[in-house]
Design a protein around this motif. Structure first.
Motif, PDB file in Angstrom:
ATOM      1  N   ILE A 518       0.839  -1.205   0.000  1.00 46.60           N
ATOM      2  CA  ILE A 518       0.000   0.000   0.000  1.00 46.60           C
ATOM      3  C   ILE A 518       0.871   1.250   0.000  1.00 46.60           C
ATOM      4  N   ALA A 519       1.941   1.235   0.794  1.00 45.82           N
ATOM      5  CA  ALA A 519       2.836   2.393   0.857  1.00 45.82           C
ATOM      6  C   ALA A 519       3.546   2.596  -0.483  1.00 45.82           C
ATOM      7  N   TRP A 520       4.027   1.507  -1.066  1.00 43.17           N
ATOM      8  CA  TRP A 520       4.683   1.606  -2.373  1.00 43.17           C
ATOM      9  C   TRP A 520       3.713   2.167  -3.418  1.00 43.17           C
ATOM     10  N   ASN A 521       2.492   1.649  -3.410  1.00 42.78           N
ATOM     11  CA  ASN A 521       1.502   2.105  -4.394  1.00 42.78           C
ATOM     12  C   ASN A 521       1.172   3.582  -4.221  1.00 42.78           C
ATOM     13  N   MET A 522       1.126   4.036  -2.967  1.00 43.39           N
ATOM     14  CA  MET A 522       0.840   5.447  -2.733  1.00 43.39           C
ATOM     15  C   MET A 522       1.969   6.314  -3.265  1.00 43.39           C
ATOM     16  N   LEU A 523       3.197   5.832  -3.158  1.00 46.76           N
ATOM     17  CA  LEU A 523       4.346   6.562  -3.690  1.00 46.76           C
ATOM     18  C   LEU A 523       4.270   6.634  -5.207  1.00 46.76           C
ATOM     19  N   VAL A 524       3.942   5.507  -5.840  1.00 47.87           N
ATOM     20  CA  VAL A 524       3.780   5.473  -7.301  1.00 47.87           C
ATOM     21  C   VAL A 524       2.666   6.426  -7.722  1.00 47.87           C
ATOM     22  N   GLU A 525       1.556   6.409  -6.980  1.00 47.41           N
ATOM     23  CA  GLU A 525       0.407   7.266  -7.288  1.00 47.41           C
ATOM     24  C   GLU A 525       0.794   8.743  -7.245  1.00 47.41           C
ATOM     25  N   GLY A 526       1.625   9.106  -6.272  1.00 43.55           N
ATOM     26  CA  GLY A 526       2.034  10.508  -6.143  1.00 43.55           C
ATOM     27  C   GLY A 526       2.725  11.021  -7.387  1.00 43.55           C
ATOM     28  N   TYR A 527       3.645  10.237  -7.938  1.00 43.16           N
ATOM     29  CA  TYR A 527       4.350  10.654  -9.155  1.00 43.16           C
ATOM     30  C   TYR A 527       3.445  10.585 -10.383  1.00 43.16           C
ATOM     31  N   CYS A 528       2.609   9.549 -10.449  1.00 44.90           N
ATOM     32  CA  CYS A 528       1.759   9.377 -11.629  1.00 44.90           C
ATOM     33  C   CYS A 528       0.698  10.463 -11.727  1.00 44.90           C
ATOM     34  N   ARG A 529       0.250  11.005 -10.616  1.00 45.76           N
ATOM     35  CA  ARG A 529      -0.749  12.071 -10.650  1.00 45.76           C
ATOM     36  C   ARG A 529      -0.230  13.327 -11.341  1.00 45.76           C
ATOM     37  N   LEU A 530       1.096  13.465 -11.414  1.00 46.54           N
ATOM     38  CA  LEU A 530       1.703  14.594 -12.121  1.00 46.54           C
ATOM     39  C   LEU A 530       2.264  14.169 -13.473  1.00 46.54           C
ATOM     40  N   SER A 557      -2.227   3.004 -11.511  1.00 45.50           N
ATOM     41  CA  SER A 557      -1.594   4.320 -11.348  1.00 45.50           C
ATOM     42  C   SER A 557      -0.658   4.616 -12.512  1.00 45.50           C
ATOM     43  N   LEU A 558       0.138   3.630 -12.918  1.00 45.85           N
ATOM     44  CA  LEU A 558       1.061   3.818 -14.042  1.00 45.85           C
ATOM     45  C   LEU A 558       0.293   4.146 -15.318  1.00 45.85           C
ATOM     46  N   ALA A 559      -0.806   3.426 -15.553  1.00 46.19           N
ATOM     47  CA  ALA A 559      -1.602   3.671 -16.756  1.00 46.19           C
ATOM     48  C   ALA A 559      -2.149   5.095 -16.761  1.00 46.19           C
ATOM     49  N   ASN A 560      -2.645   5.555 -15.613  1.00 40.58           N
ATOM     50  CA  ASN A 560      -3.163   6.923 -15.531  1.00 40.58           C
ATOM     51  C   ASN A 560      -2.046   7.946 -15.735  1.00 40.58           C
ATOM     52  N   GLY A 561      -0.860   7.663 -15.174  1.00 38.53           N
ATOM     53  CA  GLY A 561       0.275   8.560 -15.362  1.00 38.53           C
ATOM     54  C   GLY A 561       0.713   8.624 -16.810  1.00 38.53           C
ATOM     55  N   ILE A 562       0.708   7.475 -17.480  1.00 39.57           N
ATOM     56  CA  ILE A 562       1.082   7.420 -18.897  1.00 39.57           C
ATOM     57  C   ILE A 562       0.090   8.208 -19.744  1.00 39.57           C
ATOM     58  N   ALA A 563      -1.205   8.071 -19.422  1.00 39.60           N
ATOM     59  CA  ALA A 563      -2.227   8.821 -20.156  1.00 39.60           C
ATOM     60  C   ALA A 563      -2.034  10.319 -19.965  1.00 39.60           C
ATOM     61  N   LEU A 564      -1.724  10.722 -18.721  1.00 44.35           N
ATOM     62  CA  LEU A 564      -1.522  12.139 -18.431  1.00 44.35           C
ATOM     63  C   LEU A 564      -0.283  12.680 -19.141  1.00 44.35           C
ATOM     64  N   ALA A 565       0.779  11.863 -19.185  1.00 41.65           N
ATOM     65  CA  ALA A 565       2.032  12.287 -19.818  1.00 41.65           C
ATOM     66  C   ALA A 565       1.991  12.144 -21.336  1.00 41.65           C
ATOM     67  N   ARG A 566       0.948  11.486 -21.852  1.00 40.02           N
ATOM     68  CA  ARG A 566       0.800  11.261 -23.291  1.00 40.02           C
ATOM     69  C   ARG A 566       2.023  10.543 -23.863  1.00 40.02           C
ATOM     70  N   LYS A 567       2.323   9.410 -23.262  1.00 38.96           N
ATOM     71  CA  LYS A 567       3.431   8.571 -23.723  1.00 38.96           C
ATOM     72  C   LYS A 567       2.886   7.197 -24.097  1.00 38.96           C
ATOM     73  N   LEU A 604      -8.033  -0.391 -15.027  1.00 36.65           N
ATOM     74  CA  LEU A 604      -6.721  -0.557 -15.650  1.00 36.65           C
ATOM     75  C   LEU A 604      -6.852  -0.817 -17.146  1.00 36.65           C
ATOM     76  N   LEU A 605      -7.666  -1.812 -17.513  1.00 37.25           N
ATOM     77  CA  LEU A 605      -7.777  -2.197 -18.921  1.00 37.25           C
ATOM     78  C   LEU A 605      -8.430  -1.095 -19.751  1.00 37.25           C
ATOM     79  N   ASP A 606      -9.423  -0.412 -19.196  1.00 35.61           N
ATOM     80  CA  ASP A 606     -10.076   0.663 -19.936  1.00 35.61           C
ATOM     81  C   ASP A 606      -9.095   1.797 -20.218  1.00 35.61           C
ATOM     82  N   THR A 607      -8.253   2.130 -19.237  1.00 38.66           N
ATOM     83  CA  THR A 607      -7.273   3.207 -19.444  1.00 38.66           C
ATOM     84  C   THR A 607      -6.258   2.818 -20.509  1.00 38.66           C
ATOM     85  N   LEU A 608      -5.762   1.575 -20.455  1.00 34.41           N
ATOM     86  CA  LEU A 608      -4.797   1.115 -21.458  1.00 34.41           C
ATOM     87  C   LEU A 608      -5.422   1.093 -22.847  1.00 34.41           C
ATOM     88  N   ALA A 609      -6.651   0.603 -22.939  1.00 35.89           N
ATOM     89  CA  ALA A 609      -7.333   0.559 -24.235  1.00 35.89           C
ATOM     90  C   ALA A 609      -7.549   1.970 -24.764  1.00 35.89           C
TER      91      ALA A 609
END
Length: 706
Positions: A518-530, A557-567, A604-609
């Motif tokens: 949970i702690a690791w995921n929250m850390l990942v979420e923090g970066y992905c939100r930006l 979280s990674l998928a949302n971050g990728i969508a936000l970064a447009r990568k 997850l799958l909807d964001t990737l698609a």
């Protein structure tokens, strides 16, 4: 005085004199003066003094004394002089540490003792096993491991009488059984249960009450009545707690009808409780847990579980044609406050607020004072009202408690605090804290502050969350894992991932808690939100290096971050990893026992698609939507159709492209036509029967690329 003189070794006479003074202070129970003498001494005292000092510091059972005792152990361990301490003082320190919330340290200390050849007293290691058994995360597993380490050492002794004080008793066995029950591990439960005769221990009522908990964990409601009958058959001294455990079990299963009938039978002082429960369950065949599942592996697991319970409960038989009367209770047992309150909690959990309140009123009118409501009963009503947002009525119940002389406790106030925070009324939560301290004389605990920190997150106040966190530590309240992760959440959600990372590092350095997924995921979420995907990927790699495997939350979280970064290229890499993890759970797929299979979710799958459709990676998009359908997740065709029409409806229409470019487009065009076919849009891919993703004859087998 010369500094070198202070460091010079003492003569044997000086050393003996110093030790004698220290021992005299310890005999007079002048622990504070003895500690000061220890800190001023340049040489280690003798083993007797050290052991007595650690024992007395542990016995004081305060945060400062515990810290002092730990510092002595740390010093001796560093100097490889730990053998100077005896088993008794180390055992006392382990008990004090576990009581003070330092359970991991206590367990580590006991393991150290076992490695050094010490055998701790049964009361010492039982206290730690019991604490671990009720701890979250891997606490029960560690409790079972510690229990087995001790019993393994005991079996190796040529003469068991040598370590008679370390032999497990009923309390120790029950602590281990509780760990097995919390793990839902029936096989381990049977193993511990079978060890009882080896240590001349017999199961008691608590052992079978714990077995009821196990039945709840493995969803075997049908076995509860047989546990009760087994207790009666063995003529184990019967107590009210067994009936209370039964009521609690049925409430946990959500079977309030049976719980009500059980309580009513108790009110009628009936002894045929077993008959009542059998009638409620409509039991005919009780040799196993019926299932319509055709999966052979699951059927084998169920058969194995049935064998385990048949050994634990020899009275498990096929009752067809067997008209034997069920056993009777030794006497009638009237329900008490705890029994009624347990039923009230069932109403509360089911959202039956009016029934919860009516139960409280009925308890008040009872002639038997043993059933009158207590602070737990009132707190249950407060919880029910808070759950539906009726804060004014909840406060009225609190006022009534004060009026009738049933004082509210910390849990009551924490429930109200949570209610105000859920209603985004942080100011009222602050007022309640002040009222709790000033008027009721109740000090907030770590749960109180965790609630307040979470409340600040709900109103987007990261500064307030940090303020409460610092106030908690200023009061000497140690943060828990929830405290750290909640504060990380505050910074992550407010766009401050670096501060979240600092909190994470502090958590990682705190020996009282363990960093979890949970702690690791929250850390990942923090970066992905930006949209800081590279930083998030570095965190994920560290997480993997630390033995943690990403879960759906990590990938989401990674998928949302990728969508936000447009990568979109990163989305392809992420999908490949997700797909590989999903295939691990399939027959014939890659098998790595160290990596658990992944069950993807719709988010997850909807964001990737979505990313792949926007980037025109149609072949990958089709793979993802196929995975969605395979997992029973309906894809949003309307959304994908809109994206396609808005972004790609004029693809491949240029008449001026060179022949080479047109040839390179062939595979992508085929994938686009296949995707349009799936959407139901006009397409040229339909061949009269079916469509395929395999390359058509004459075309190269290329794939989507960035």
């Amino acid at each position: 005085m010369n500094a070198n003189l202070l460091q010079s070794p003492l003569s044997p006479f000086q050393r003996a004199t110093t030790d004698q003074k220290l021992l005299s202070l310890l005999r007079d129970r002048k622990t504070e003066e003895a500690w000061q003498a220890y800190t001023l001494s340049t040489q280690l005292p003798n083993p007797t003094c050290l052991s007595r000092l650690v024992s007395q510091l542990s016995y004081q059972n305060t945060l400062s004394s515990l810290t002092r005792a730990q510092s002595i152990v740390t010093r001796l361990r560093h100097d490889r002089q730990l053998h100077r301490l005896d088993a008794n003082c180390l055992g006392l320190l382990a008990v004090a540490a576990s009581k003070g919330g330092h359970t991991l340290y206590a367990a580590s200390l006991l393991r150290s003792m076992l490695r050094s050849g010490y055998l701790p007293h049964v009361k010492a290691w039982t206290a730690v096993v019991a604490r671990l058994a009720s701890s979250p995360d891997d606490g029960p597993a560690q409790a079972l491991q510690l229990f087995r380490s001790v019993t393994r050492r005991l079996r190796k002794l040529p003469d068991p009488d040598v370590a008679a004080s370390s032999q497990p008793d009923t309390t120790a066995i029950n602590a281990a059984l509780n760990a097995c029950a919390n793990l839902g591990d029936a096989k381990a439960f049977l193993q511990v249960f079978d060890e009882m005769p080896q240590f001349s221990v017999a199961p008691d009522a608590l052992s079978y009450n714990t077995m009821m908990k196990l039945c709840c964990r493995v969803a075997r409601k049908d076995l509860l009545v047989f546990v009760l009958e087994r207790v009666l058959q063995l003529e184990i001294p019967f107590c009210m707690t067994t009936l209370q455990s039964l009521v609690s079990a049925y409430v946990e299963f959500g079977d309030l009808e049976t719980a009500e009938k059980l309580v009513q039978a108790m009110r009628e002082q009936r002894r045929d409780i077993c008959r009542v429960l059998r009638e409620c369950s409509n039991l005919e065949y009780l040799g196993g847990n019926e299932s319509n599942n055709d999966d052979e592996e699951e059927e084998e697991e169920e058969e194995e579980e049935d064998c385990v319970f048949q050994k634990l409960l020899p009275n498990l038989v096929d009752l067809s044609g067997n008209e034997a009367e069920p056993p009777l209770l030794p006497k009638g047992y009237a329900p008490n406050t705890r029994t009624y309150t347990t039923l009230m909690k069932g109403y509360m959990n089911a959202g039956r607020v009016s029934d919860t309140v009516r139960m409280l009123e009925a308890m008040r009118r009872l002639d038997d004072k043993g059933g009158h409501p207590d602070h737990v009963s009132y707190t249950t009503v407060v919880s029910a009202l808070v759950n539906v947002g009726a804060m004014d009525r909840a406060r009225q119940v609190l006022a009534e408690m004060t009026r009738i002389g049933v004082p509210a406790n910390l849990i009551t106030y924490n429930v109200l605090l949570k209610g105000y925070c859920k209603q985004l009324q942080i100011d009222k939560a602050r007022e309640l804290i002040k009222e709790m301290v000033d008027d009721a004389g109740i000090q907030p605990d770590v749960v109180s502050y965790n609630i307040l920190i979470d409340g600040c997150i709900l109103v987007d106040d990261s500064a307030g969350a940090l303020s409460f966190f610092n106030e908690m530590r200023a009061r000497g309240i140690a943060p828990t894992k929830i405290s750290y992760t909640t504060l990380m959440k505050a910074f992550a959600y407010s766009g401050q991932p670096k501060l979240a990372h600092r909190v994470f590092n502090e958590m990682d350095n705190d020996p009282r808690v363990k960093v979890d997924l949970i702690a690791w995921n929250m850390l990942v979420e923090g970066y992905c939100r930006l949209g800081l995907v590279e930083e998030a990927k570095k965190v994920v790699q560290k997480m993997k290096d630390g033995g943690f495997h990403p879960d759906v939350g990590t990938y989401g979280s990674l998928a949302n971050g990728i969508a936000l970064a447009r990568k979109p290229g990163e989305a392809l890499l992420l999908w490949n990893e997700v797909k590989e993890r999903c295939e691990m759970g399939k027959e014939g797929g890659k098998c790595d026992v160290s990596v658990p299979p992944l069950k993807p979710d719709g988010g997850l799958l909807d964001t990737l698609a979505d990313i792949c459709v926007r980037a025109a990676f149609f072949k990958k998009a089709l793979e993802i939507v196929a995975c969605m359908e395979e997992n029973g997740i309906p894809p949003n065709k309307i959304k994908f159709s809109r994206i396609y029409v808005e972004m790609h409806s004029r693809m491949f229409t240029s008449k001026h492209a060179s022949r080479a470019r047109q040839d390179r487009r062939i595979e992508r065009k085929r994938a686009a036509e296949a995707f349009k076919f799936w959407l139901g849009l006009p397409n040229s891919y339909y061949d009269g029967s079916e469509w395929r993703l395999e390359p058509m004859e004459g075309y190269g087998n290329t794939s989507d690329s960035v």
